[in-house]
Design an enzyme around this catalytic site. Structure first.
Site, mmCIF file in Angstrom:
data_model
loop_
_atom_site.group_PDB
_atom_site.id
_atom_site.type_symbol
_atom_site.label_atom_id
_atom_site.label_comp_id
_atom_site.label_asym_id
_atom_site.label_seq_id
_atom_site.Cartn_x
_atom_site.Cartn_y
_atom_site.Cartn_z
ATOM 1 C CB SER A 68 -0.857 -0.001 1.270
ATOM 2 O OG SER A 68 -1.443 1.267 1.470
ATOM 3 C CE1 TYR B 108 -4.113 -2.082 5.285
ATOM 4 C CE2 TYR B 108 -2.980 -0.084 4.586
ATOM 5 C CZ TYR B 108 -3.703 -1.220 4.280
ATOM 6 O OH TYR B 108 -4.015 -1.505 2.964
HETATM 7 P P1 NAD Z 1 -11.300 -6.629 0.980
HETATM 8 O O1 NAD Z 1 -11.684 -6.575 2.407
HETATM 9 O O2 NAD Z 1 -12.318 -6.313 -0.056
HETATM 10 O O3 NAD Z 1 -10.680 -8.054 0.619
HETATM 11 C C1 NAD Z 1 -9.756 -8.703 1.440
HETATM 12 C C2 NAD Z 1 -9.960 -10.212 1.302
HETATM 13 O O4 NAD Z 1 -8.954 -10.838 2.103
HETATM 14 C C3 NAD Z 1 -11.318 -10.684 1.832
HETATM 15 O O5 NAD Z 1 -11.911 -11.585 0.918
HETATM 16 C C4 NAD Z 1 -10.975 -11.371 3.137
HETATM 17 O O6 NAD Z 1 -11.867 -12.438 3.472
HETATM 18 C C5 NAD Z 1 -9.579 -11.882 2.839
HETATM 19 N N1 NAD Z 1 -8.828 -12.110 4.072
HETATM 20 C C6 NAD Z 1 -8.689 -11.261 5.121
HETATM 21 N N2 NAD Z 1 -7.992 -11.847 6.090
HETATM 22 C C7 NAD Z 1 -7.661 -13.095 5.647
HETATM 23 C C8 NAD Z 1 -6.954 -14.166 6.212
HETATM 24 N N3 NAD Z 1 -6.434 -14.109 7.447
HETATM 25 N N4 NAD Z 1 -6.794 -15.280 5.482
HETATM 26 C C9 NAD Z 1 -7.310 -15.384 4.235
HETATM 27 N N5 NAD Z 1 -8.023 -14.400 3.659
HETATM 28 C C10 NAD Z 1 -8.192 -13.268 4.362
HETATM 29 O O7 NAD Z 1 -10.038 -5.663 0.861
HETATM 30 P P2 NAD Z 1 -9.258 -5.075 -0.407
HETATM 31 O O8 NAD Z 1 -9.417 -3.630 -0.378
HETATM 32 O O9 NAD Z 1 -9.570 -5.837 -1.627
HETATM 33 O O10 NAD Z 1 -7.753 -5.380 0.049
HETATM 34 C C11 NAD Z 1 -6.919 -6.333 -0.591
HETATM 35 C C12 NAD Z 1 -5.475 -5.963 -0.309
HETATM 36 O O11 NAD Z 1 -5.202 -4.672 -0.880
HETATM 37 C C13 NAD Z 1 -5.148 -5.838 1.179
HETATM 38 O O12 NAD Z 1 -3.874 -6.370 1.418
HETATM 39 C C14 NAD Z 1 -5.141 -4.347 1.405
HETATM 40 O O13 NAD Z 1 -4.335 -3.974 2.484
HETATM 41 C C15 NAD Z 1 -4.583 -3.870 0.072
HETATM 42 N N6 NAD Z 1 -4.872 -2.473 -0.221
HETATM 43 C C16 NAD Z 1 -6.160 -2.021 -0.269
HETATM 44 C C17 NAD Z 1 -6.405 -0.675 -0.545
HETATM 45 C C18 NAD Z 1 -7.806 -0.113 -0.611
HETATM 46 O O14 NAD Z 1 -7.934 1.136 -0.617
HETATM 47 N N7 NAD Z 1 -8.852 -0.917 -0.701
HETATM 48 C C19 NAD Z 1 -5.336 0.201 -0.756
HETATM 49 C C20 NAD Z 1 -4.038 -0.305 -0.687
HETATM 50 C C21 NAD Z 1 -3.818 -1.640 -0.428
#
Ligand code: NAD
Length: 257
Positions: free
Chosen positions: A136, A149
């Site tokens: 991120s 985070y």
């Molecule tokens: P999201 O909540 O939509 O999806 C995350 C998925 O990970 C979910 O399906 C959840 O069930 C799964 N998950 C969580 N903990 C888990 C575990 N212990 N074991 C297996 N699966 C698990 O979130 P997202 O926004 O799609 O995030 C995905 C990645 O992108 C994350 O690493 C997040 O930090 C990163 N990210 C997101 C953003 C944003 O703005 N959405 C920005 C930068 C980085």
């Protein structure tokens, strides 16, 4: 591309959008998540394309290894890992909660490490593969109310940077992806101004660009990358002023997501 892509956290948000995009481009999708609902409905959305899923928690190494071996038995060896599973939760110095701190860092940092551990020995044996971690832009420096985070994502960057140097001679590529804000269930609990927020399919497109070009490090969207890159050249006191101003515009409602 006919390679097998293992995506953790594929049931929702960015992981799900990546699974759909990569499937449409000919990848064979191996999906892992801690919950089955998203993985089942993903099967309908990418119907007709090679796909298998398994339930595993990325914080549980034995379960993750079993799930990975099951998926490899069905689809073939993993060529591409996208360590994407992650969570967000408010972590503040003003209400320091060790349990929440540990949980966020365990999923986001150790979860990525465990995912790498499940596939890397096979890649080394085959002398090919590509490790991708979804970090991120929050990895650039610590942010108020996002202590765990930011720490977890900075840790991910460190692992990936070290791995890239070690694995390059073995023909294994390593890519760190740093998205800015993306509209997913993770950001649903944030209110206020999320600057330059992207729709999830646009984010998936950016990530696939980084994967295809085997970039070492890729932050997006461009405006966020420029702004933060510039800010990181400032003295810490100026950065703190800018961060206070930006973060004061964001309110976190609800708990972990
Ligand atoms: P999201 O909540 O939509 O999806 C995350 C998925 O990970 C979910 O399906 C959840 O069930 C799964 N998950 C969580 N903990 C888990 C575990 N212990 N074991 C297996 N699966 C698990 O979130 P997202 O926004 O799609 O995030 C995905 C990645 O992108 C994350 O690493 C997040 O930090 C990163 N990210 C997101 C953003 C944003 O703005 N959405 C920005 C930068 C980085």
């Amino acid at each position: 591309m006919n390679s097998v892509a293992l995506i953790t956290g594929a049931g929702s948000g960015i992981g799900r959008a990546l699974a759909k995009k990569l499937a449409s481009e000919g990848h064979i999708i191996a999906a892992i998540d801690r919950r089955d609902d998203g993985l089942r409905s993903l099967a309908d959305e990418i119907a007709g394309k090679p796909y298998a899923w398994a339930i595993a928690d990325v914080t549980d190494p034995p379960a993750l290894i079993v799930a990975t071996r099951e998926l490899e038995a069905k689809l073939g060896p993993i060529d591409l890992l996208i360590a994407n599973a992650g969570i967000g939760a408010e972590t503040s110095g003003l209400n320091y909660n060790i349990d929440v701190m540990n949980k966020v860092m365990t999923v986001n940092l150790l979860g990525v490490s465990n995912s790498i551990g499940a596939v890397l020995p096979g890649m080394i044996e085959r002398r090919r593969g590509h490790l991708v971690a979804i970090s991120s832009v929050a990895s650039y420096r610590g942010l108020p109310r996002m202590l765990a985070y930011c720490a977890s994502k900075a840790g991910v960057n460190a692992i990936m940077d070290g791995l890239r140097v070690e694995l390059a001679p073995l023909g294994i590529d390593v890519t760190t992806v740093c998205p800015g804000w993306v509209r997913t269930p993770l950001t649903e609990k944030l209110e206020g101004t999320l600057e330059h927020i992207l729709e999830v399919d646009d984010a998936a497109e950016e990530i696939v660009y980084a994967i295809k070009n085997k970039l070492a490090f890729y932050a997006f969207p461009r405006m966020m990358r420029w702004k933060l890159g510039f800010m990181m050249m400032w003295p810490r006191s100026w950065q703190d002023w800018y961060i206070t101003r930006t973060m004061n515009r964001i309110k976190m409602v609800g708990g972990e997501s």
